[in-house]
Write a protein that holds these residues in place. Structure first.
Motif, PDB file in Angstrom:
ATOM      1  N   LYS A 159       9.496   6.478   7.812  1.00  0.00           N
ATOM      2  CA  LYS A 159      10.539   6.727   8.810  1.00  0.00           C
ATOM      3  C   LYS A 159      11.899   6.783   8.136  1.00  0.00           C
ATOM      4  N   LEU A 160      12.848   7.357   8.849  1.00  0.00           N
ATOM      5  CA  LEU A 160      14.207   7.504   8.334  1.00  0.00           C
ATOM      6  C   LEU A 160      15.140   6.559   9.072  1.00  0.00           C
ATOM      7  N   THR A 161      15.886   5.751   8.327  1.00  0.00           N
ATOM      8  CA  THR A 161      16.913   4.890   8.900  1.00  0.00           C
ATOM      9  C   THR A 161      18.216   5.148   8.156  1.00  0.00           C
ATOM     10  N   GLN A 162      19.308   4.569   8.667  1.00  0.00           N
ATOM     11  CA  GLN A 162      20.611   4.832   8.073  1.00  0.00           C
ATOM     12  C   GLN A 162      21.398   3.568   7.830  1.00  0.00           C
ATOM     13  N   GLY A 163      22.252   3.646   6.808  1.00  0.00           N
ATOM     14  CA  GLY A 163      23.194   2.583   6.522  1.00  0.00           C
ATOM     15  C   GLY A 163      24.566   3.194   6.327  1.00  0.00           C
ATOM     16  N   ARG A 164      25.411   2.522   5.586  1.00  0.00           N
ATOM     17  CA  ARG A 164      26.762   3.028   5.349  1.00  0.00           C
ATOM     18  C   ARG A 164      26.725   4.120   4.287  1.00  0.00           C
ATOM     19  N   LYS A 165      26.792   5.368   4.766  1.00  0.00           N
ATOM     20  CA  LYS A 165      26.726   6.557   3.921  1.00  0.00           C
ATOM     21  C   LYS A 165      25.481   6.557   3.041  1.00  0.00           C
ATOM     22  N   VAL A 166      24.371   6.180   3.634  1.00  0.00           N
ATOM     23  CA  VAL A 166      23.092   6.227   2.933  1.00  0.00           C
ATOM     24  C   VAL A 166      21.981   6.496   3.947  1.00  0.00           C
ATOM     25  N   LEU A 167      21.067   7.381   3.574  1.00  0.00           N
ATOM     26  CA  LEU A 167      19.858   7.630   4.348  1.00  0.00           C
ATOM     27  C   LEU A 167      18.720   6.906   3.639  1.00  0.00           C
ATOM     28  N   GLU A 168      17.874   6.239   4.414  1.00  0.00           N
ATOM     29  CA  GLU A 168      16.817   5.439   3.802  1.00  0.00           C
ATOM     30  C   GLU A 168      15.459   5.782   4.388  1.00  0.00           C
ATOM     31  N   ILE A 169      14.505   6.015   3.503  1.00  0.00           N
ATOM     32  CA  ILE A 169      13.131   6.322   3.890  1.00  0.00           C
ATOM     33  C   ILE A 169      12.307   5.064   3.678  1.00  0.00           C
ATOM     34  N   ARG A 170      11.693   4.596   4.755  1.00  0.00           N
ATOM     35  CA  ARG A 170      10.978   3.325   4.721  1.00  0.00           C
ATOM     36  C   ARG A 170       9.624   3.454   5.388  1.00  0.00           C
ATOM     37  N   PRO A 171       8.687   2.558   5.065  1.00  0.00           N
ATOM     38  CA  PRO A 171       7.388   2.547   5.747  1.00  0.00           C
ATOM     39  C   PRO A 171       7.556   2.240   7.235  1.00  0.00           C
ATOM     40  N   THR A 172       6.671   2.808   8.047  1.00  0.00           N
ATOM     41  CA  THR A 172       6.752   2.610   9.494  1.00  0.00           C
ATOM     42  C   THR A 172       6.060   1.317   9.914  1.00  0.00           C
ATOM     43  N   ILE A 173       6.335   0.242   9.219  1.00  0.00           N
ATOM     44  CA  ILE A 173       5.776  -1.048   9.593  1.00  0.00           C
ATOM     45  C   ILE A 173       6.836  -1.834  10.352  1.00  0.00           C
ATOM     46  N   LYS A 174       6.385  -2.778  11.128  1.00  0.00           N
ATOM     47  CA  LYS A 174       7.307  -3.586  11.920  1.00  0.00           C
ATOM     48  C   LYS A 174       7.856  -4.714  11.054  1.00  0.00           C
TER      49      LYS A 174
ATOM     50  N   GLU B 224       0.810  -1.221   0.000  1.00  0.00           N
ATOM     51  CA  GLU B 224       0.000   0.000   0.000  1.00  0.00           C
ATOM     52  C   GLU B 224       0.846   1.275   0.000  1.00  0.00           C
ATOM     53  N   PHE B 225       2.139   1.144   0.311  1.00  0.00           N
ATOM     54  CA  PHE B 225       3.012   2.311   0.382  1.00  0.00           C
ATOM     55  C   PHE B 225       3.664   2.665  -0.955  1.00  0.00           C
ATOM     56  N   LEU B 226       3.453   1.846  -1.975  1.00  0.00           N
ATOM     57  CA  LEU B 226       4.135   2.080  -3.250  1.00  0.00           C
ATOM     58  C   LEU B 226       3.893   3.478  -3.836  1.00  0.00           C
ATOM     59  N   PRO B 227       2.644   3.966  -3.906  1.00  0.00           N
ATOM     60  CA  PRO B 227       2.435   5.320  -4.443  1.00  0.00           C
ATOM     61  C   PRO B 227       3.142   6.389  -3.612  1.00  0.00           C
ATOM     62  N   MET B 228       3.139   6.219  -2.291  1.00  0.00           N
ATOM     63  CA  MET B 228       3.790   7.180  -1.408  1.00  0.00           C
ATOM     64  C   MET B 228       5.305   7.182  -1.608  1.00  0.00           C
TER      65      MET B 228
ATOM     66  N   TYR C  76      10.295   9.671  -3.686  1.00  0.00           N
ATOM     67  CA  TYR C  76      11.445   9.557  -4.580  1.00  0.00           C
ATOM     68  C   TYR C  76      11.534  10.769  -5.507  1.00  0.00           C
ATOM     69  N   LYS C  77      10.421  11.116  -6.132  1.00  0.00           N
ATOM     70  CA  LYS C  77      10.415  12.252  -7.055  1.00  0.00           C
ATOM     71  C   LYS C  77      10.728  13.560  -6.334  1.00  0.00           C
ATOM     72  N   ALA C  78      10.184  13.713  -5.120  1.00  0.00           N
ATOM     73  CA  ALA C  78      10.430  14.933  -4.350  1.00  0.00           C
ATOM     74  C   ALA C  78      11.900  15.049  -3.956  1.00  0.00           C
ATOM     75  N   LEU C  79      12.501  13.940  -3.551  1.00  0.00           N
ATOM     76  CA  LEU C  79      13.898  13.977  -3.133  1.00  0.00           C
ATOM     77  C   LEU C  79      14.840  14.201  -4.309  1.00  0.00           C
ATOM     78  N   VAL C  80      14.516  13.653  -5.456  1.00  0.00           N
ATOM     79  CA  VAL C  80      15.329  13.918  -6.653  1.00  0.00           C
ATOM     80  C   VAL C  80      15.355  15.413  -6.935  1.00  0.00           C
ATOM     81  N   GLU C  81      14.198  16.041  -6.821  1.00  0.00           N
ATOM     82  CA  GLU C  81      14.096  17.483  -7.080  1.00  0.00           C
ATOM     83  C   GLU C  81      14.825  18.292  -6.010  1.00  0.00           C
TER      84      GLU C  81
END
Length: 386
Positions: free
Chosen positions: A280-295, A219-223, A228-233
């Motif tokens: 939600k925002l999570t982090q990896g090795r020199k990467v910021l990741e936006i993910r659904p707030t599901i468990k 259900e999060f695919l459209p979001m 993605y488009k907003a962050l590219v801009e």
């Protein structure tokens, strides 16, 4: 009768509020004063969030190895402990879980160029001949498959939010019951509101669909696409920033961004994320990741795949998970909590980890896989391990 408005003359200097309020050139009403306080408070709150994010970006991107190495003392090399690892597998089925970036391929400046070597592909292919093998990655599932190019593996993309197995039908009732049990207890604990969507995807597995297909965040695919488009801009003016659409999550790579621009990048990411409370925002090795707030994370994906293989509640399995990223810690923790299997951290830098062992780099991962296959060949042939 005249209308009078209560006003208050504020001596900013005497009250020590010079840094909290902009210059005041007129008397303010209590309401106006309150609004100024709130505006400044929100601004400082936002600044603190950005500064905290930048500090976290630095912490997750170490530039050198520390002089003390307590991690190495408590987490020995998986290569030196191979005999103990295979010894623990006696009477059990080994199941392999492998991260991709930094584990099967080197970390590179351009994530689109993170190709695995021919030798590594051969090592993974040989492992998969003897043990059920899954690639568990933050990458888009289709993208990582284009890198690995090995059918017969399980692929869990988007941190396990997009799982697909080999193209073969499941006729094992034990496996089906095991997956159903896992699905029931996971979603009965109010995992997230899109259970009906997840259920429809999940049921494809039981309707004879070739291969497992599990996508708990459909259900999060459209979001995700909007973000993605907003962050590219928003990030196009920040040199070196790269935004990657990983289907069920968005990755903002800052490996090639000058550290002086990290604050600006963090601010743009935060400004977009603030508009989407279900992400939600999570982090990896020199990467910021936006993910659904599901468990759902790599640890849940590991549990799901074990259940899909018929080992959900079995003592006859030894899971081995190899990964280099902080997102792999979810899987390491699952194995530690289960008291079953081993997590292996790939890192030259000592880190706090739930893993049991370490490997320094992908070349050591390749060597570990090769030795594991050699042991299995000799074991099946009735000889001693080389």
């Amino acid at each position: 009768m005249t209308n009078q408005q209560n006003v208050v003359a504020v001596d900013v200097k005497s009250l020590g509020l010079r840094n909290l309020l902009p210059p005041v050139t007129k008397s303010l009403s209590p309401t106006e004063l309150k609004m100024l306080f709130m505006k400044r408070f929100e601004a400082e709150k936002g600044d603190n969030k950005i500064n905290g994010l930048v500090d976290s970006m630095r912490a997750s991107s170490p530039t050198r190895i520390k002089s003390s190495s307590p991690s190495i003392v408590h987490h020995p090399s998986a290569l030196s402990m191979l005999e103990q690892i295979v010894g623990a597998s006696k009477g059990k089925q080994i199941v392999m879980f492998l991260d991709y970036d930094g584990t099967l391929s080197p970390i590179v400046e351009d994530p689109d160029q993170a190709f695995m070597s021919t030798e590594m592909r051969a090592a993974v292919r040989d492992v998969a001949r003897y043990f059920p093998t899954a690639i568990v990655t933050g990458r888009c599932r289709d993208k990582v498959y284009s890198f690995v190019k090995l059918p017969g593996l399980y692929y869990a993309g988007s941190h396990g939010m997009d799982i697909k197995g080999p193209s073969k039908r499941c006729k094992n009732k034990k496996v089906r019951r095991s997956v159903l049990y896992f699905f029931a207890i996971t979603f009965a604990s109010s995992l997230f509101p899109c259970v009906c969507v997840c259920g429809s995807n999940f049921l494809l597995f039981f309707q004879g669909n070739p291969g497992i297909l599990f996508q708990p965040a459909s259900e999060f695919l459209p979001m995700i696409d909007e973000v993605y488009k907003a962050l590219v801009e928003r990030t196009k003016s920040i040199g070196g920033a790269k935004v990657e659409n990983n289907k069920f999550c968005v990755s903002v790579h800052f490996r090639r961004v000058d550290e002086k621009s990290w604050g600006a990048l963090a601010e743009q990411v935060r400004s977009v994320l603030n508009q989407y409370p279900k992400l939600k925002l999570t982090q990896g090795r020199k990467v910021l990741e936006i993910r659904p707030t599901i468990k759902w994370d790599k640890g849940r994906a590991l549990e799901f795949l074990l259940a899909a293989l018929g080992y959900g509640n079995s003592n006859d399995v030894l899971p081995i998970y190899i990964g280099d990223d902080r997102t792999d810690e979810d899987a390491f923790k699952v194995l530690r909590d289960r008291g079953q299997g081993f997590g292996i951290l790939v890192s030259k830098v000592p880190k706090e980890t739930n893993a049991s062992y370490t490997l320094q780099e992908p070349s050591e991962v390749k060597e570990f896989l090769r030795r594991l296959v050699d042991w299995k060949k000799y074991a099946q042939g009735g000889g001693a391990a080389p």
